[in-house]
Every structure is written in C-alpha cells, then in structure tokens.
Write an enzyme that holds these catalytic residues in place. Structure first.
Site, mmCIF file in Angstrom:
data_model
loop_
_atom_site.group_PDB
_atom_site.id
_atom_site.type_symbol
_atom_site.label_atom_id
_atom_site.label_comp_id
_atom_site.label_asym_id
_atom_site.label_seq_id
_atom_site.Cartn_x
_atom_site.Cartn_y
_atom_site.Cartn_z
ATOM 1 C CG ASP A 170 -2.975 -5.488 -5.560
ATOM 2 O OD1 ASP A 170 -2.247 -5.079 -6.463
ATOM 3 O OD2 ASP A 170 -3.323 -4.783 -4.582
ATOM 4 C CG ASP A 234 -1.821 2.145 -5.463
ATOM 5 O OD1 ASP A 234 -1.725 1.389 -6.453
ATOM 6 O OD2 ASP A 234 -1.940 1.738 -4.298
HETATM 7 C C1 GLA Z 1 -2.201 -2.025 -4.089
HETATM 8 C C2 GLA Z 1 -3.281 -1.602 -5.086
HETATM 9 C C3 GLA Z 1 -4.244 -0.649 -4.412
HETATM 10 C C4 GLA Z 1 -4.850 -1.300 -3.185
HETATM 11 C C5 GLA Z 1 -3.750 -1.783 -2.232
HETATM 12 C C6 GLA Z 1 -4.318 -2.641 -1.111
HETATM 13 O O1 GLA Z 1 -1.390 -0.967 -3.750
HETATM 14 O O2 GLA Z 1 -2.684 -1.008 -6.209
HETATM 15 O O3 GLA Z 1 -5.252 -0.218 -5.307
HETATM 16 O O4 GLA Z 1 -5.662 -2.366 -3.608
HETATM 17 O O5 GLA Z 1 -2.790 -2.565 -2.928
HETATM 18 O O6 GLA Z 1 -3.324 -3.157 -0.281
#
Ligand code: GLA
Length: 431
Positions: A170, A234
């Site tokens: 990430d 997301d």
């Molecule tokens: C980010 C990523 C998500 C998830 C969260 C976890 O938002 O884009 O897919 O992995 O972090 O904290």
C-alpha cells in the site's frame, strides 16, 4: 564443413543447452558461477493471467484472524471456488501486532494470530492454495500499523520465510516531496525497493502495487517488479460515486478508469480496479448501501472483460446461491483468464449504452453490452460498429444464460435491465 569444426559446433550446442538448463557455467577457476539472475523466480512468468483469490479487507477489516483465514481456506478449497481458479488467500491490513524493537522483525497480533503467520501459511498451502499478506511503502500502513519503509529487505525476507506467495503493498504515510514530479519519483523508488527485495528472496511472490492510480503505476508497475497495480481508489459496496479523487468510489467509476488503460495490461502485469464487492450485500467493513444482484453480476462481467485480477471481497463462508452463481461462473472467468491476455476496450458509447470488446484466443472475441441508464433498454449494434468482420458467420454464446443464441447475421442485440451487463463469446463458424 571439416569434421573438427563440426565437432566444435556440436560441442557448443551441447554447452549452450546445458548452460540454459542449469543456469551455471564454469569460470576459469573451475568454480560454478551463477549466470542467471537470482531474481528469475519472481519474474513476470508469475501472473501470466490475472491473479484470482480472496482478500480479507472488504468483509473483515481489522477483525481478520487466523480462525477466519483457516475457515476461508477450507471454504475456498471445498466449495468449488478453487476448482474454478481462485487460489490466493490474502490477509490485508491490521494483521500486525507491531515491530520488535530489538530484532526489527514484524510480528502478528498475538490475540488474533496466536499460532503465528508461518503456521497459517502452511495451513493454506496444505489446502492446495496460496498465501498472501499486506504491507505498506510508508512508515505506517493505512490502518496505522508498522509499514515497511526502511525495512524492505528484512520484511521481504521474513515474508519469504513465512511462505508468502503474494504481497499487497500500500502507499499510506509516504510523505510527498516538494513537487509532483518528485512524488512520482518517490513512489517508483519505494516500489522498486520492495520489488527488488522480493526478488532477492528467490521465492516467487506476486507483487501487488496499491498506490491507487494518482502516479500512473501502469507506466512503471512492471518495471519495478509489479504484477498488478491498482488503477483507482477503494471500491465500496455501491454502484456509483462519480469522482476518483479519494476512497471510497463505486463500481462504475473504478471500471471507467481501468477501461481506458488496456494498452498497459498483459501477461505478467495487470490493471487492478480493486477487489470484488460481489456478495457483500451491505455487510462487512466497507458498507456503502449495497448493490443489487444485477450490479454485482455487472461488476464480475466487467472485471473479466477488463482482464482484472479477481479478488473476492465477501465472506465466502456465508455465500448464498446467487453469490456462488456469480463468482463461480466458469464461462465468464474463462474470459478473464484467457491465454491471449488482452484487456477489453470500449468500442461503442451512446445514450448510456456501451459495448466492450475483448479479443480471445482461437480467433474468438468477447462482446459485453452495458446499460448505465436507470431504465431498461434494448441495444442493437452492427458487426461493423463492433469492429467485427460483417461477412463472417459467428457462433454466439451467452455466458450468463449458458446457451447459444441465434441472431440475424451482421448484428448483435440484447435486452438490458438497468445497470445490466450481458456478455457473449463469438467464435467463427467454419464454412
Ligand atoms: C487502503 C487500500 C485498501 C486496504 C486498506 C487497508 O485503503 O487501498 O485496499 O488495503 O488500505 O488499510
């Protein structure tokens, strides 16, 4: 050719063959020297088709535990999901307990993962599945756990020792440099650092870049060792939220970003429009109101048309029959996993109706029709508009109805409910 020269040629061929099989050659001191890069095992042979699996974030968030992972692995192996190609079980964020201050090693939350990660990975492997984990290119993860910045080699080595086959990496807590250009540069450097660290372990580990798209990872993802890269923020459990500026976004927005990036996808590296929300039904960690059955089916259809990684994001232990039918439709999965490895692209757009085309192996092609309108519509398109040869006879197969359909030559048409996507595979009929 003289006999001597012939013998030398034959000897050379034998040496070349030996050399390519063993990857070693003798140097003048008689010692074996590695001639293949030690990074070979983590090269792009790893994701020749888009990775398929399950990720803990959407259904469980911070409530993920070894119990959940074990039961998910049992279900994946026993429910038919494994048989249709779902392989990776990935623990997302908030598995970490912390980083040991004396050894510098990450350790899992002892309450939720009492047996440790290695034992859990072994359990998943015993089911014939693969095991994935999550970290972050910054000082902390998005869930405020220790990130891998400054610990890339240590963490990669630990992950490899645990038996990790997939790393989602990430981009939270990566402070921006002064200018946008440098921000780009920093992302590339940080992802390359972990990419190299993974390669150096010698373990094949699928590398999932999760930078969300602002620094165009489709331009450099492969170069830094990535096998997939998030193209947008997301996706939450709803059909739409128009802007791709920050999480959450809806299915439609995510699909639209990935839909224009087809030239960057192919065997070994894929655009990743995020995980599937199919089957969530407004439960779990990323509630957004939920989608209806048609919308979930559309996400599955469009993700397959876009050759997207298929990471299930619902609690598969509790799947109902509708969810199973969507996730285990081998006909649509075959489009995603087609050996040609081409991402589909838009060929038609008018009045909220769209057509996408995905070239497939054996001279076949998948065509998807999408209705974005809030009312039902009928779409009729000529082969010419679909960039298909109008004089060719095609056998047309409906991948959701699982049946051949008869249409007048030269035209395709379909009735579409609101937000529905219908998908057909066309193969040339031999004369
Ligand atoms: C980010 C990523 C998500 C998830 C969260 C976890 O938002 O884009 O897919 O992995 O972090 O904290």
């Amino acid at each position: 050719m003289k006999k001597f020269t012939k013998n030398v040629v034959v000897l050379n061929i034998i040496l070349i063959l030996l050399f390519s099989i063993t990857g070693c050659a003798d140097n003048s001191s008689g010692k074996k020297v590695a001639t293949q890069s030690p990074v070979k095992s983590n090269d792009q042979m790893l994701a020749l088709t888009p990775p398929m699996g399950w990720n803990s974030w959407n259904p469980f968030g911070e409530n993920v535990s070894e119990q959940v992972i074990k039961e998910t692995a049992d279900t994946m192996a026993g429910s038919g999901l494994k048989d249709v190609g779902f392989t990776y079980i990935v623990i997302d964020d908030i598995w970490q307990g912390g980083r040991d201050s004396s050894t510098g090693l990450l350790y899992p939350d002892p309450k939720r993962f009492p047996s440790g990660i290695k034992a859990l990975a072994d359990y998943v492997h015993e089911k014939g599945l693969k095991f994935g984990i999550y970290s972050d290119a910054g000082t902390m993860t998005c869930g405020d756990r220790p990130g891998s910045f400054g610990y890339e080699e240590k963490d990669a080595k630990l992950f490899a020792e645990w038996g990790v086959d997939y790393l989602k990496y990430d981009y939270c807590y990566c402070t921006d440099y002064a200018s946008t250009n440098n921000d780009y540069k920093m992302a590339i450097e940080r992802y390359r650092k972990m990419g190299n660290a993974l390669k150096a372990t010698g373990r094949p580990i699928v590398y999932s870049i999760c930078e969300w798209g602002p620094r165009s990872p489709w331009l450099w993802g492969k170069e830094v060792g990535g096998h997939l890269w998030r193209t947008s923020y997301d996706v939450y459990d709803f059909w739409d939220k128009p802007r791709n500026e920050i999480s959450p976004i809806g299915i439609q927005t995510s699909m639209d970003v990935a839909a224009s990036l087809e030239r960057f996808a192919g065997p070994g590296g894929w655009n990743d429009p995020d995980m599937l929300v199919v089957g969530l039904k407004n439960t779990g960690n990323i509630k957004g109101g939920g989608c209806n059955e048609i919308e979930y089916r559309t996400q599955m259809s469009m993700w397959c048309m876009l050759a997207a990684p298929l990471m299930i994001g619902c609690d598969i232990r509790k799947m109902d029959e509708t969810t199973k039918a969507i996730l285990m439709n081998k006909d649509i999965i075959d489009i995603d996993q087609d050996a040609l490895g081409k991402q589909g692209f838009r060929v038609y757009r008018k009045d909220g109706l769209e057509a996408f085309k995905k070239p497939l192996s054996n001279q076949r092609v998948a065509i998807a029709f999408l209705n974005r309108n809030s009312t039902d519509k009928k779409i009729t398109i000529s082969y010419l508009d679909l960039e298909l040869d109008p004089v060719v006879n095609y056998f047309v197969y409906d991948v959701w109805k699982h049946t051949a359909i008869n249409l007048p030559k030269g035209t395709l048409s379909a009735d579409l409910k609101s937000h529905e996507c219908r998908v057909f595979v066309l193969s040339v009929v031999e004369k």
